[in-house]
Design a protein around this motif. Structure first.
Motif, short mmCIF file in Angstrom:
data_model
loop_
_atom_site.label_atom_id
_atom_site.label_comp_id
_atom_site.label_asym_id
_atom_site.label_seq_id
_atom_site.Cartn_x
_atom_site.Cartn_y
_atom_site.Cartn_z
N TYR A 99 11.15 31.33 -97.99
CA TYR A 99 11.56 32.58 -98.59
C TYR A 99 11.13 32.57 -100.06
O TYR A 99 10.88 31.52 -100.64
N ARG A 100 11.12 33.75 -100.66
CA ARG A 100 10.87 33.80 -102.09
C ARG A 100 11.67 34.93 -102.71
O ARG A 100 12.02 35.92 -102.06
N GLN A 101 11.97 34.75 -104.00
CA GLN A 101 12.69 35.77 -104.74
C GLN A 101 12.04 35.93 -106.10
O GLN A 101 12.03 35.00 -106.91
N ALA A 102 11.50 37.10 -106.31
CA ALA A 102 10.89 37.44 -107.59
C ALA A 102 11.96 38.04 -108.50
O ALA A 102 12.97 38.57 -108.01
N PRO A 103 11.77 38.01 -109.80
CA PRO A 103 12.75 38.57 -110.73
C PRO A 103 13.06 40.02 -110.41
O PRO A 103 12.15 40.84 -110.23
N GLY A 104 14.34 40.32 -110.30
CA GLY A 104 14.76 41.70 -110.05
C GLY A 104 14.59 42.17 -108.62
O GLY A 104 14.83 43.34 -108.33
N LYS A 105 14.19 41.26 -107.74
CA LYS A 105 13.97 41.64 -106.35
C LYS A 105 14.84 40.82 -105.41
O LYS A 105 15.33 39.75 -105.78
N GLN A 106 15.01 41.30 -104.20
CA GLN A 106 15.78 40.57 -103.21
C GLN A 106 14.94 39.43 -102.64
O GLN A 106 13.70 39.49 -102.61
N ARG A 107 15.62 38.43 -102.17
CA ARG A 107 14.95 37.33 -101.51
C ARG A 107 14.32 37.83 -100.21
O ARG A 107 14.94 38.60 -99.48
N GLU A 108 13.09 37.39 -99.94
CA GLU A 108 12.40 37.84 -98.74
C GLU A 108 11.85 36.65 -97.98
O GLU A 108 11.48 35.63 -98.57
N LEU A 109 11.77 36.80 -96.66
CA LEU A 109 11.18 35.79 -95.81
C LEU A 109 9.67 35.98 -95.82
O LEU A 109 9.19 37.06 -95.50
N VAL A 110 8.92 34.93 -96.15
CA VAL A 110 7.46 35.06 -96.20
C VAL A 110 6.78 34.36 -95.04
O VAL A 110 5.67 34.76 -94.65
#
Length: 121
Positions: A41-52
């Protein structure tokens, strides 16, 4: 007890590559004599965590459209470790990357500290 330890992140130029590793505690990597489904998963600043990317118990893999063809998930069953090979990195890949086991779209343990990936343009 630490269940997930991610590593391998860093600062890289656009077009570069990184290989992330996630060492998983045995009780999270395996359950009921099977290997659990594992995801990055990844989480960018200001964004929700997402499954990649994820790898199922029997080895089937799948990827988010944004990383398809550039990222490859794999695992070493003997080492209870999951990898994410990231090629052709883009600035929009910048995020904190995490791994976790999941079942029926629910994660099985608390998040680790993650590993920061920063891609410069």
């Amino acid at each position: 007890q630490v269940q997930l330890v991610e590593s391998g992140g860093g600062l890289v130029q656009a077009g570069g590559s990184l290989r992330l590793s996630c060492v998983v505690s045995r009780n999270i990597f395996r359950s009921s004599f099977r290997i659990n489904d594992m995801g990055w998963y990844r989480q960018a600043p200001g964004k929700q965590r997402e499954l990649v990317a994820f790898i199922k118990s029997l080895g089937r893999t799948n990827y988010a459209d944004s990383v398809k063809g550039r990222f490859t998930i794999s695992r070493d069953d003997a080492e209870n470790t999951v990898y994410l090979q990231m090629n052709s990195l883009k600035p929009e890949d910048t995020a904190v990357y995490y791994c976790n086991a999941f079942k029926d779209e629910r994660i099985l343990t608390s998040w680790g500290q993650g590993t920061q990936v920063t891609v410069s343009s």
